[in-house]
Scaffold this active site. Sequence first.
Site, short mmCIF file in Angstrom:
data_model
loop_
_atom_site.label_atom_id
_atom_site.label_comp_id
_atom_site.label_asym_id
_atom_site.label_seq_id
_atom_site.Cartn_x
_atom_site.Cartn_y
_atom_site.Cartn_z
N ASP A 105 -45.11 -64.19 22.89
CA ASP A 105 -44.35 -65.51 23.25
C ASP A 105 -44.70 -66.29 21.80
O ASP A 105 -44.17 -66.19 20.80
CB ASP A 105 -44.88 -65.60 24.35
CG ASP A 105 -45.09 -67.29 24.51
OD1 ASP A 105 -43.68 -67.62 25.54
OD2 ASP A 105 -45.68 -68.58 23.87
N LYS A 133 -39.74 -63.39 22.57
CA LYS A 133 -39.73 -64.91 22.41
C LYS A 133 -39.21 -65.46 20.48
O LYS A 133 -40.31 -65.81 20.34
CB LYS A 133 -40.23 -65.65 23.29
CG LYS A 133 -40.15 -65.59 24.53
CD LYS A 133 -40.91 -66.25 25.47
CE LYS A 133 -41.19 -65.89 27.31
NZ LYS A 133 -41.94 -66.78 27.63
N VAL A 155 -39.84 -66.00 32.19
CA VAL A 155 -39.75 -64.83 33.12
C VAL A 155 -40.87 -63.81 33.80
O VAL A 155 -41.52 -64.09 33.20
CB VAL A 155 -38.62 -63.27 31.69
CG1 VAL A 155 -37.60 -64.61 31.06
CG2 VAL A 155 -40.13 -63.11 30.91
P1 XMP Z 1 -48.51 -64.44 23.14
O1 XMP Z 1 -48.39 -65.98 23.37
O2 XMP Z 1 -50.08 -64.73 22.41
O3 XMP Z 1 -48.91 -64.36 25.00
O4 XMP Z 1 -48.09 -64.46 22.59
C1 XMP Z 1 -48.07 -62.93 25.34
C2 XMP Z 1 -48.68 -63.27 26.35
O5 XMP Z 1 -48.89 -64.08 27.32
C3 XMP Z 1 -47.54 -63.97 28.80
N1 XMP Z 1 -46.31 -64.40 28.73
C4 XMP Z 1 -46.00 -64.12 29.75
N2 XMP Z 1 -46.08 -63.64 31.01
N3 XMP Z 1 -43.84 -64.52 31.64
C5 XMP Z 1 -44.98 -63.76 32.25
O6 XMP Z 1 -44.85 -63.44 33.05
C6 XMP Z 1 -43.51 -64.91 30.38
O7 XMP Z 1 -42.56 -65.61 29.35
C7 XMP Z 1 -44.78 -64.44 28.98
N4 XMP Z 1 -44.71 -65.26 27.82
C8 XMP Z 1 -45.92 -64.78 27.95
C9 XMP Z 1 -47.83 -62.54 28.70
O8 XMP Z 1 -48.66 -61.51 29.29
C10 XMP Z 1 -47.95 -61.82 27.43
O9 XMP Z 1 -48.78 -60.31 27.18
#
Ligand code: XMP
Length: 182
Positions: A105, A133, A155
């Site tokens: 993310d 993303k 998601v």
């Molecule tokens: P970052 O922001 O550090 O986050 O790249 C990565 C972690 O955040 C969670 N994450 C999600 N979990 N749906 C989820 O269920 C999503 O759309 C989502 N986006 C981020 C996830 O734990 C990931 O490892």
Amino acid sequence: MNQMNCDISAVLFDEYQIQTRIRELGLEISNSYKNSTPVMIGILKGGFIFLADLVRSITIPVEVDFLAISSYGTKTSSSGVVKIRKDIDIDITGRDVIVVEDIVDTGLSLAYIKDYIWQHKPSSLKTCVLLDKPDAHKTDVTFDYIGYSIKNEFVVGYGLDFAEKYRNLPFIGILKEELYKC
Ligand code: XMP
Ligand code: MG
């Protein structure tokens, strides 16, 4: 229709699409590590199903380990402050390592994980992420194998949760906004 399905506004990738992409990733990884036994490190909890399917699509020997982290933030976005909750058990010094993560993310978690793994002095480190993303990145983190790029939507399913729910959905779907936005 089961109760969880009603919380999903759209299915992004169904079981067939996920397995097809994973077979391609498995083939790519098998071809790249012909003379090695890489250590595949699944990032818990979200990566547990992806890792389980990915290793079964790989035709060379691999070893499996897990790293559990938590980042602090809101329920749907991370702040990047990461805490190790379960460390790896295998000595990865001098080994080829592949980190397997469910979703990138902001990229802050993966950047932290890569730094952490490099401190153990592996001979190589690659990353395999199921979902990315790109519009949400806050750091220029890079990865080597990727399942799908998706829009900046929350998601769930196939290991991914919201408040620990939905991990057991066999597909990846978009969670209805009203369930997490006030
Ligand atoms: P970052 O922001 O550090 O986050 O790249 C990565 C972690 O955040 C969670 N994450 C999600 N979990 N749906 C989820 O269920 C999503 O759309 C989502 N986006 C981020 C996830 O734990 C990931 O490892
Ligand atoms: Mg994760």
